[in-house]
Scaffold this motif. Structure first.
Motif, short mmCIF file in Angstrom:
data_model
loop_
_atom_site.label_atom_id
_atom_site.label_comp_id
_atom_site.label_asym_id
_atom_site.label_seq_id
_atom_site.Cartn_x
_atom_site.Cartn_y
_atom_site.Cartn_z
N LEU A 430 36.79 13.89 20.03
CA LEU A 430 36.52 15.25 20.48
C LEU A 430 37.36 15.60 21.69
CD1 LEU A 430 34.79 17.84 20.33
CD2 LEU A 430 33.11 16.70 21.76
N ARG A 431 37.38 14.69 22.66
CA ARG A 431 38.14 14.96 23.90
C ARG A 431 39.62 15.16 23.61
NH1 ARG A 431 35.56 14.50 28.72
NH2 ARG A 431 33.53 13.48 28.73
N SER A 432 40.16 14.36 22.71
CA SER A 432 41.59 14.51 22.45
C SER A 432 41.85 15.84 21.72
CB SER A 432 42.14 13.33 21.65
OG SER A 432 41.84 13.46 20.30
N ARG A 433 40.90 16.24 20.90
CA ARG A 433 41.06 17.51 20.21
C ARG A 433 40.97 18.69 21.20
NH1 ARG A 433 38.57 16.17 16.64
NH2 ARG A 433 40.43 15.47 15.57
N GLU A 437 43.90 21.44 21.96
CA GLU A 437 43.70 22.88 21.79
C GLU A 437 43.60 23.62 23.10
OE1 GLU A 437 40.27 23.27 19.31
OE2 GLU A 437 41.15 22.11 17.67
N GLY A 438 43.66 22.87 24.20
CA GLY A 438 43.57 23.48 25.51
C GLY A 438 42.22 24.10 25.79
#
Length: 603
Positions: A430-433, A437-438
């Motif tokens: 989730l964090r990397s996504r 996506e900023g």
RNA sequence: GGGGCUGUAGCUCAGCUGGAUAGAGCGACGGUUUCCUAAACCGUAGGCCGUGGGUUCGAGUCCCGCCAGCCCCGCCA
């Protein structure tokens, strides 16, 4: 759409009757079932339903199957009641009768279940002539006291919970029982060990912390294996316990309450509701069980043990295999307890549960044990007529090497570690996504989404597999955002929430519906199949069918979402599309809920 | 030795109880974004349904044999 199916079925049966009137008597004498053989069409091109009855009858009537099909179709074509539902039937291939619902009929069906909290699924209470159902007992999870819950308990817990939810949704009273291993031989060594290691714990009024129960268990086990004296003391302890000796009982309850707290943490995290009723509960009934078996002449004394010999049960040496209900030392064992449980659960209230169906969700390895126990219960007349007792077996959870799932060092994986890892991995994803996506989201948002996705993935991976087979456990696969996974389903729902946020008043849709596009119609058709899936699972106890239904629904919805504008649609189309969105969202929420999986608005 | 389960695309698996040309997903290859979350969608390639018989109009599905893997079989649950 089940009621519609039944309606069409009756029209079809009538048509069959008319079309084959002459041959009917001889046909009946052949004993062929006149079931109209109506099933869902195997492909969308063939319409909604197909009947293969003409093919079945052809031989018995000594007529060409195509001819039969055509004559049945002809009768149907003239039946106005039928024509109100379907367009004129088509006969295809060697004699398939293909039936296609009228568009107006699909629209009406969608109207009917739009906004219905049961989504068209009939409550058992609404069904006639079946009002005297007793409760259904679902026996699942069942860890052992003083041991930690591990992967082995995962499937039982998740599958059992889901089945219980499905039955509850159907309106049955469900008794969810945790048949914990809180009695029996292993307690001899545990109590013995406790008495020697922490005698003070038995005197003080307050339960003391025993530290890590698992370590405690290992110590006791080691002494039991190595020390002859300890072993014989332990055996004596079992008898003390079974005869109700106060100090032994005190030690026992100390161990139980300690474990109970640990189990509850897991159940709370997974949102599992279950009532503990361990093996000890049946202790007072064990003697009666043996007595009754004795009275009905089933018992045989063999080498000092009271046994029952069953047909088709043989040991390694090919000799008949006994099921022991009372050991030569006078103690009882698990078969006795299981028999007592069956007897109690079927007995009417207040001296029993008055159950009409009992399900045992345990691993496949116990199949023959249950087969034997059920057979005895039947012989002893403890299973009332009309009542069902079923073992609901499931396969192993395997590692990616295809062997039983273990840690790298070869140890059993603790369930709580598995849960932690699922959530941790979901959070990393989730964090990397979010970074990609900023997006900036609060810590609580991230924690909540990660926890929901992690547990959802874990449960869904398990439930989406046919339970009868073993399955390969893989965090990467279950957390994957594509394919038949929880995240994919959750995402579909998030898309609908997006529509609602951007001005789609899902709650305010009217029932003025028109579907024109194939994407709309196939979505509507899928939505209407929900009740059939539930009915199937109730019968076959296969939650994976609900998973594949929901996955297909998500796929069809995503196609619709991709290709058909909703918010930007012209006003006369918008309402119908919003209605489809709403019903899809409701179906996904309810469906996932039946799998024990909560949903998200955003992810 | 007896009993049970499993064997389907490269991988993970469905297959609605005997029906039409065996399906998904992943992976591979190619395409789609002024538009409701592209975490998506569209397309291509990929199969002796372990194997040999049988039952019948018709078998991945039912029956028998064989092969391979896993599980259970006397005082543990």
């Amino acid at each position: 759409m089940l009621s519609l199916l039944h309606l069409i079925e009756s029209h079809l049966r009538e048509a069959l009757d008319k079309a084959c009137l002459n041959e009917f008597s001889s046909e009946c004498s052949l004993g062929v079932s006149l079931d109209s053989d109506l099933i869902a069409a195997s492909k969308p091109e063939f319409g909604d339903f197909q009947s293969n009855i003409a093919l079945v009858l052809a031989k018995h009537l000594k007529r060409n199957p195509r001819e039969i099909a055509l004559s049945v179709a002809k009768v149907l074509e003239e039946d106005l009641r039928f024509l109100a539902i379907c367009i004129p039937p088509e006969v295809a291939g060697p004699g398939f009768i293909n039936l296609t619902l009228r568009q107006s009929c699909i629209e009406n069906e969608v109207k009917r279940i739009l906004g219905d909290s049961r989504l068209g699924v009939l409550s058992i209470k609404a069904e006639e002539n079946q009002k005297d159902y007793g409760p259904i007992v679902v026996d699942f999870s069942s860890p052992n006291i003083a041991k930690e819950m591990h992967v082995g308990h995962l499937r039982s817990t998740i599958i059992g919970d889901s089945l219980a939810r499905i039955f509850e949704f159907r309106g049955f009273q469900v008794i969810r029982l945790n048949h914990v291993g809180d009695w029996g031989t292993q307690f001899g060594m545990l109590i013995n060990h406790l008495k020697q290691v922490a005698p003070k714990a038995l005197d003080s009024a307050d339960a003391i912390e025993l530290g890590d129960l698992v370590v405690f268990y290992r110590q006791a086990k080691k002494r039991f294996d190595d020390d002859e004296l300890f072993r014989s003391e332990s055996r004596q302890e079992v008898l003390n316990l079974q005869s109700g000796e106060p100090l032994s009982l005190r030690a026992w309850s100390l161990l139980c309450s300690q474990s109970r707290r640990e189990f509850q943490k897991i159940y709370d995290r997974l949102d599992i509701k279950i009532t503990e009723r361990g093996e000890s509960f049946y202790n007072p009934y064990l003697k009666q069980v043996v007595d009754e078996l004795q009275a009905s002449g089933l018992l045989v004394l063999d080498q000092g043990a009271k046994c029952i010999f069953l047909e088709n049960m043989f040991g390694k040496d090919g000799k008949p295999l006994p099921i022991i209900v009372q050991k030569s030392d006078g103690g009882y064992n698990y078969s006795t307890t299981d028999l007592a449980a069956i007897r109690y659960r079927f007995k009417p209230k207040p001296i029993g549960d008055g159950a009409f169906r009992i399900l045992y969700v345990t691993d496949m390895g116990q199949s023959s044990h249950f087969e034997g126990v059920f057979q005895i219960a039947r012989l002893a007349n403890w299973i009332p007529e009309r009542c069902l007792i079923q073992h609901v077996p499931f396969g192993l959870v395997q590692g990616e090497d295809g062997k039983k799932l273990k840690t790298r060092s070869g140890e059993t994986i603790r369930l709580r570690d598995l849960l932690d890892e699922a959530v941790d991995r979901a959070e990393i994803d989730l964090r990397s996504r979010l970074a990609d996506e900023g997006r900036a989201e609060s810590k609580s948002f991230i924690k909540n989404v990660a926890r929901t996705i992690g547990f959802a993935a874990l449960k869904y991976a398990d439930l989406s597999q046919n339970r009868a087979t073993s399955y390969q456990f893989s965090f990467d696969r279950m957390l994957s955002l594509q394919g038949n996974t929880a995240p994919y389903l959750l995402y579909s729902l998030v898309r609908i929430s997006g529509i609602a946020r951007k001005g789609g008043e899902l709650e305010q849709v009217t029932d003025n519906l028109t579907f024109a596009l194939p994407q709309e119609l196939s979505l509507a058709r899928q939505l209407l199949k929900f009740d059939e899936v539930i009915a199937f699972i109730e019968e076959e106890l296969l939650p994976n069918r609900l998973c594949s239904y929901l996955f297909e629904l998500s796929q069809i919805f995503n196609r619709f979402y991709d290709q058909v504008p909703v918010l930007k649609a012209q006003p006369e189309l918008r309402n119908s599309r919003l209605a489809l969105c709403r019903l899809t969202a409701d179906t996904l929420k309810v469906g996932l809920g039946l799998l024990g999986i909560p949903t998200l608005e955003r992810m």
